[in-house]
Design a protein around this motif. Structure first.
Motif, PDB file in Angstrom:
ATOM      1  N   ASN A 106       0.863  -1.170   0.000  1.00  0.00           N
ATOM      2  CA  ASN A 106       0.000   0.000   0.000  1.00  0.00           C
ATOM      3  C   ASN A 106       0.908   1.231   0.000  1.00  0.00           C
ATOM      4  O   ASN A 106       1.551   1.545   0.996  1.00  0.00           O
ATOM      5  CB  ASN A 106      -0.906  -0.019   1.228  1.00  0.00           C
ATOM      6  CG  ASN A 106      -1.855   1.147   1.280  1.00  0.00           C
ATOM      7  OD1 ASN A 106      -1.771   2.078   0.478  1.00  0.00           O
ATOM      8  ND2 ASN A 106      -2.757   1.115   2.237  1.00  0.00           N
ATOM      9  N   THR A 108       0.383   4.319   0.247  1.00  0.00           N
ATOM     10  CA  THR A 108       0.104   5.369   1.234  1.00  0.00           C
ATOM     11  C   THR A 108       0.788   5.096   2.568  1.00  0.00           C
ATOM     12  O   THR A 108       1.057   6.028   3.320  1.00  0.00           O
ATOM     13  CB  THR A 108      -1.416   5.548   1.452  1.00  0.00           C
ATOM     14  OG1 THR A 108      -1.975   4.302   1.891  1.00  0.00           O
ATOM     15  CG2 THR A 108      -2.095   5.997   0.177  1.00  0.00           C
ATOM     16  N   GLU A 109       1.084   3.840   2.855  1.00  0.00           N
ATOM     17  CA  GLU A 109       1.794   3.507   4.097  1.00  0.00           C
ATOM     18  C   GLU A 109       3.224   4.042   4.088  1.00  0.00           C
ATOM     19  O   GLU A 109       3.814   4.234   5.143  1.00  0.00           O
ATOM     20  CB  GLU A 109       1.820   1.995   4.312  1.00  0.00           C
ATOM     21  CG  GLU A 109       0.484   1.406   4.676  1.00  0.00           C
ATOM     22  CD  GLU A 109       0.580  -0.087   4.923  1.00  0.00           C
ATOM     23  OE1 GLU A 109       1.684  -0.587   5.232  1.00  0.00           O
ATOM     24  OE2 GLU A 109      -0.455  -0.757   4.793  1.00  0.00           O
ATOM     25  N   LYS A 111       4.198   6.869   2.224  1.00  0.00           N
ATOM     26  CA  LYS A 111       4.263   8.215   1.641  1.00  0.00           C
ATOM     27  C   LYS A 111       5.165   9.147   2.439  1.00  0.00           C
ATOM     28  O   LYS A 111       5.893   9.947   1.863  1.00  0.00           O
ATOM     29  CB  LYS A 111       2.871   8.811   1.464  1.00  0.00           C
ATOM     30  CG  LYS A 111       2.124   9.129   2.732  1.00  0.00           C
ATOM     31  CD  LYS A 111       0.762   9.735   2.415  1.00  0.00           C
ATOM     32  CE  LYS A 111      -0.075   9.939   3.639  1.00  0.00           C
ATOM     33  NZ  LYS A 111       0.335  10.953   4.560  1.00  0.00           N
ATOM     34  N   ASP A 112       5.153   9.060   3.770  1.00  0.00           N
ATOM     35  CA  ASP A 112       5.996   9.942   4.579  1.00  0.00           C
ATOM     36  C   ASP A 112       7.482   9.608   4.412  1.00  0.00           C
ATOM     37  O   ASP A 112       8.315  10.501   4.328  1.00  0.00           O
ATOM     38  CB  ASP A 112       5.590   9.879   6.053  1.00  0.00           C
ATOM     39  CG  ASP A 112       4.200  10.470   6.282  1.00  0.00           C
ATOM     40  OD1 ASP A 112       3.851  11.454   5.605  1.00  0.00           O
ATOM     41  OD2 ASP A 112       3.465   9.933   7.132  1.00  0.00           O
TER      42      ASP A 112
END
Length: 192
Positions: A106, A108-109, A111-112
């Protein structure tokens, strides 16, 4: 005429006897070049920095964590699009073994991590500038309670102390560090 025959025969004996020696010498020289070339193709990975470079060469992306484990380095790399993840083992001779690879992460997991201005390699340099020694581990830390993200870097100094440094993901500043000495006495200091 007899003299020419004897000289020709003597030269043939020298060439026949010397031929295999010359061929063996030439083969040894070729083998030496091949071994040297092969050794140069895989750079050593005796330090965390070298292990990181070897891992990223094998699987391009962003190092999420790196940890010394006996004689090998365990390295987790996230692909640049955030959808891939590789668990790698890097030997001291620079050989990379892929233990696991996922392609359906995923994004989005991660993204940071992918948006961090400071990479694992830069965090290691910052930690070493604050506490000279050798990096033994680096990992991306994200506070699940909405706190700031940072790099946690473990540095072992020549005097046997282990320093744990938190490196800011945006500035590279060592925001917190602590020392664990061999006698079990823990001290913590903030370096601002």
């Amino acid at each position: 005429m007899k003299r020419t025959t004897y000289i020709s025969a003597a030269a043939s004996v020298v060439l026949i006897a010397g031929g295999p020696v010359a061929a063996a010498t030439a083969a040894s020289a070729d083998t030496a070049r091949t071994v040297t070339t092969a050794a140069a193709a895989v750079p050593a990975a005796e330090t965390a920095e070298e292990a990181s470079a070897a891992a990223l060469k094998h699987y391009p992306g962003v190092v999420e964590s790196l940890d010394e484990d006996g004689t090998v380095w365990q390295v987790d790399v996230i692909s640049k699009d955030g959808k891939g993840h590789a668990e790698l083992e890097v030997a001291a001779d620079g050989t990379v073994t892929e233990l696991n690879r996922d392609t359906d992460e995923n994004a989005t997991e991660h993204k940071d991590l992918l948006a961090a201005k400071v990479t694992a390699e830069q965090a290691m340099k910052a930690a070493l500038a604050a506490h000279p020694g050798q990096v033994w581990s680096v990992s991306w830390e994200d506070d699940e309670d909405g706190g700031a993200h940072y790099w946690d870097v473990e540095v072992r100094s020549s005097d046997g102390k282990t320093w744990n440094a938190h490196v800011d993901h945006a500035t590279g500043k060592v925001t917190q560090s602590g020392s664990d000495s061999d006698d079990g006495d823990d001290t913590t200091d903030d370096t601002n």
